[in-house]
Design a protein around this motif. Structure first.
Motif, mmCIF file in Angstrom:
data_model
loop_
_atom_site.group_PDB
_atom_site.id
_atom_site.type_symbol
_atom_site.label_atom_id
_atom_site.label_comp_id
_atom_site.label_asym_id
_atom_site.label_seq_id
_atom_site.Cartn_x
_atom_site.Cartn_y
_atom_site.Cartn_z
ATOM 1 N N PRO A 87 -6.743 -11.804 4.317
ATOM 2 C CA PRO A 87 -6.317 -10.615 3.562
ATOM 3 C C PRO A 87 -6.059 -9.414 4.467
ATOM 4 N N THR A 88 -4.961 -8.746 4.229
ATOM 5 C CA THR A 88 -4.552 -7.568 4.994
ATOM 6 C C THR A 88 -4.198 -6.486 3.984
ATOM 7 N N THR A 89 -5.003 -5.415 3.947
ATOM 8 C CA THR A 89 -4.802 -4.411 2.886
ATOM 9 C C THR A 89 -4.289 -3.069 3.379
ATOM 10 N N CYS A 90 -4.411 -2.773 4.675
ATOM 11 C CA CYS A 90 -4.109 -1.436 5.194
ATOM 12 C C CYS A 90 -4.939 -0.363 4.487
ATOM 13 N N GLY A 91 -6.071 -0.740 3.936
ATOM 14 C CA GLY A 91 -6.912 0.231 3.224
ATOM 15 C C GLY A 91 -6.310 0.695 1.913
ATOM 16 N N SER A 92 -5.333 -0.053 1.409
ATOM 17 C CA SER A 92 -4.607 0.364 0.202
ATOM 18 C C SER A 92 -4.774 -0.632 -0.936
ATOM 19 N N LYS A 93 -4.809 -0.105 -2.148
ATOM 20 C CA LYS A 93 -4.851 -0.976 -3.327
ATOM 21 C C LYS A 93 -3.531 -1.721 -3.510
#
Lengths: 499, 98
Positions: A87-93
């Protein structure tokens, strides 16, 4: 337990078969289990992947294969770089749950060097921030004082190093997101020359400024990691097709006699905490003792760097983040048959982006709109030229430039959360480097008298002369270590449960 | 006078495809005014003779050799899509029903 050692020491222990890569990896997962509930450096742990990677290294070592110097060493990866299947979110929802189908070039290089990737670290959403408070998944806490920020945007990576959850980490630096977190956590971080490390698989924020780089607890470890991740990549059109400077040799050399070191007049004074200036000046005295020549240089246009940055970066971000359109990846909201594609897009972006990201998209959209383009974006690009010229003139007089990395030590979580302009000031000393595309390092230079918190010392080198910051950084680090008698992180309070 | 009005901010939000709430627009209009006031100083310093820098490196039109290399399969490329069908991204209705 080896977790408090440097990566270089861990590598020796692995080579001498005093410890296996699997054991070393498990030691770090034990530490993460013990302290990360308080620190919150990680967004995702890939225990299975890490252990299997470590087991593979152990097998290859047992078979007598010649391995790279960092093979079997654990690393924390900032969640803005893609890792296949993780999982890669960039700290974003807006990217919650997204599992990229490919590896970033940095990740490919780490894997082929046998570096063990423990998991993905927390960050300000899409790397926009200086405190990691803009993460959609909650803030990271500074291991020196859990009520304080670990810097940003790469606060997860810097906190993981300072909490001994990993000896190596990857960060990305658009306006200071590697160096400022390093400064406020007592760790080392390097923004290489723009184009020195591939941006392929680095989720874009501001493409002309973004640069991935190495983070660690010592200058030599940072150099070893730099060597692994740097180099030409045909998949990044802005990648530099030249040999990587020998940063490892430079980090080991520890000789700055006769080097000319320039103090940038504009990066001090108003807004800089007294204790930060004191520790910076003490470090300068050490460099003088080592035989370096100190000169003062003036870069008058740096005064406009922050303003220009907050036009250029939002402008590029407003364009780059258009890709989050609810069609190809990530979140989709409102697709219930009653809304058309554009409405779904509007609802998705409203639900998926946080406050700071929206603020910057709107600011960038404004700066690029007709009627305002010349006055804002156009003027900012001219300022960029002036900043480059200031650097060029300064580097005619000296080999490297130096300044405090950040104007203050770590502030309290929540202290600046509602004042964007106060938050932006944290990057005042780091931004000029990104605007000119040159190299920048932060290493710890002491604890501020007022609050006993780490202070960062910034070294700036001309483009593709990255070895110079390692040369000066390595020498200064050794001198300070001799003065202190122990590494700076040994002065930090022990975290509850820490191994 | 404010550098930017609430209506202008609402229009920017529409252009940026973000369905912002009224409360958010009210708040952001005030913030934008302060931020624009601070960044406007870029106009003070550079004269007409200063060229713009769009990029730190002097590179133009970098092209690679036109060689076939491994790439994502259709399934991999679609793996992150909220909806897909027949090897295509599936999107909500684009045209109005008329």
């Amino acid at each position: 337990m080896l977790i408090r050692e440097s990566a270089s020491k861990m590598a020796e222990a692995l080579a001498n078969k005093e410890v296996s890569a699997v054991e070393l990896t498990n030691q770090h997962f034990e530490q993460i289990e013990a302290v990360d509930k308080d620190v919150h450096a990680f967004l995702y742990l890939d225990k299975e992947g890490a252990i299997s990677q470590a087991a593979d290294i152990d097998k290859r070592r047992a078979a007598g294969e010649k391995l790279s110097p960092l093979a079997g060493i654990p690393l924390a990866l900032k969640d803005v770089l893609t890792q296949k299947g993780v999982p890669t979110t960039c700290g974003s929802k807006i990217l919650a749950g997204w599992r990229p189908p490919y590896d970033a070039t940095v990740v490919t290089k780490l894997k082929s060097a046998g570096v063990v990737i423990l998991g993905k670290t927390n960050m300000d959403e899409f790397a926009m921030g200086s405190s990691t408070e803009n993460s959609a998944y909650g803030p990271t806490h500074n291991p020196w004082d859990l009520s304080r920020i670990p810097g940003g945007s790469g606060g997860g990576s810097s906190a993981a190093l300072a909490a001994f959850e990993a000896p190596l980490a990857i960060g990305t630096d658009t306006g200071g997101s590697i160096r400022q977190p390093a400064a406020v956590t007592g760790t080392v971080g390097v923004k290489p020359t723009y184009g020195g490390v591939s941006r392929y698989g680095l989720v874009a924020f501001s493409s002309s400024l973004d640069q991935a780089g190495p983070c660690a607890r010592t200058v030599l470890d940072t150099a070893l990691l730099h060597q692994v991740i740097a180099g030409f990549d045909p998949r990044d059109s802005t990648s530099i097709n030249q040999a990587v400077p020998d940063v490892v040799a430079a980090a080991k050399k520890q000789n700055v006699a006769g080097m000319k070191i320039g103090i940038v007049k504009q990066l001090s004074g108003d807004g800089y905490q007294k204790g930060v200036e004191n520790k910076f000046n003490e470090a300068i005295s050490e460099l003088v003792k080592l035989g370096a020549e100190i000169v003062e240089v003036s870069c008058p246009n740096f005064e406009y760097a922050l303003a220009a940055y907050y036009l250029i970066a939002p402008s590029e971000c407003s364009s780059n983040l258009a890709r989050f359109d609810s069609i190809r990846f990530g979140l989709r909201v409102g697709d219930d048959g009653t809304h058309g594609a554009e409405e779904v897009m509007n609802l998705t972006r409203q639900a998926g982006f946080g406050r700071e990201v929206k603020r910057r998209i709107i600011l960038g959209t404004y700066a690029l709109s007709s009627g305002y383009y010349d006055a804002y974006y156009g003027s900012a690009q001219k300022v960029r030229t002036l900043i480059k010229r200031d650097f060029e003139a300064a580097f005619e007089k000296c080999d490297v430039l130096v300044s405090p990395t950040a104007p203050t030590t770590a502030f309290k979580i929540g202290e600046k959360a509602n004042d964007p302009l106060a938050m932006y000031l944290n990057d005042i000393a780091t931004i000029p480097v990104n605007m000119a595309g040159i190299g920048g390092m932060s290493l710890p230079c002491g604890l501020a008298d007022e609050d006993n918190l780490p202070v960062g010392f910034q070294i700036m080198s001309p483009a593709m002369k990255d070895e110079r910051m390692y040369l000066v950084g390595g020498a200064l680090e050794a001198a300070l270590l001799a003065k202190w008698g122990k590494p700076i992180l040994d002065f930090a309070p022990k975290l509850v449960g820490s191994k | 006078m404010a550098a930017i009005s609430r209506d202008e901010v609402a229009n920017l939000a529409r252009l940026a495809r973000i369905a912002m709430s009224d409360a958010e627009l009210d708040h952001l209009a005030g913030e934008m005014d302060v931020i624009l006031g601070a960044v406007a100083r870029v106009q003070e310093v550079a004269g007409k003779d200063v060229p713009a820098t769009s990029h730190p490196l002097d590179v133009n039109n970098v092209v690679r050799d036109d060689e076939v290399v491994p790439s994502l399969s259709p399934n991999e490329a679609l793996s992150g899509a909220p909806a897909s069908e027949d090897q295509r991204f599936k999107v909500p209705q684009i045209l109005g029903e008329e």
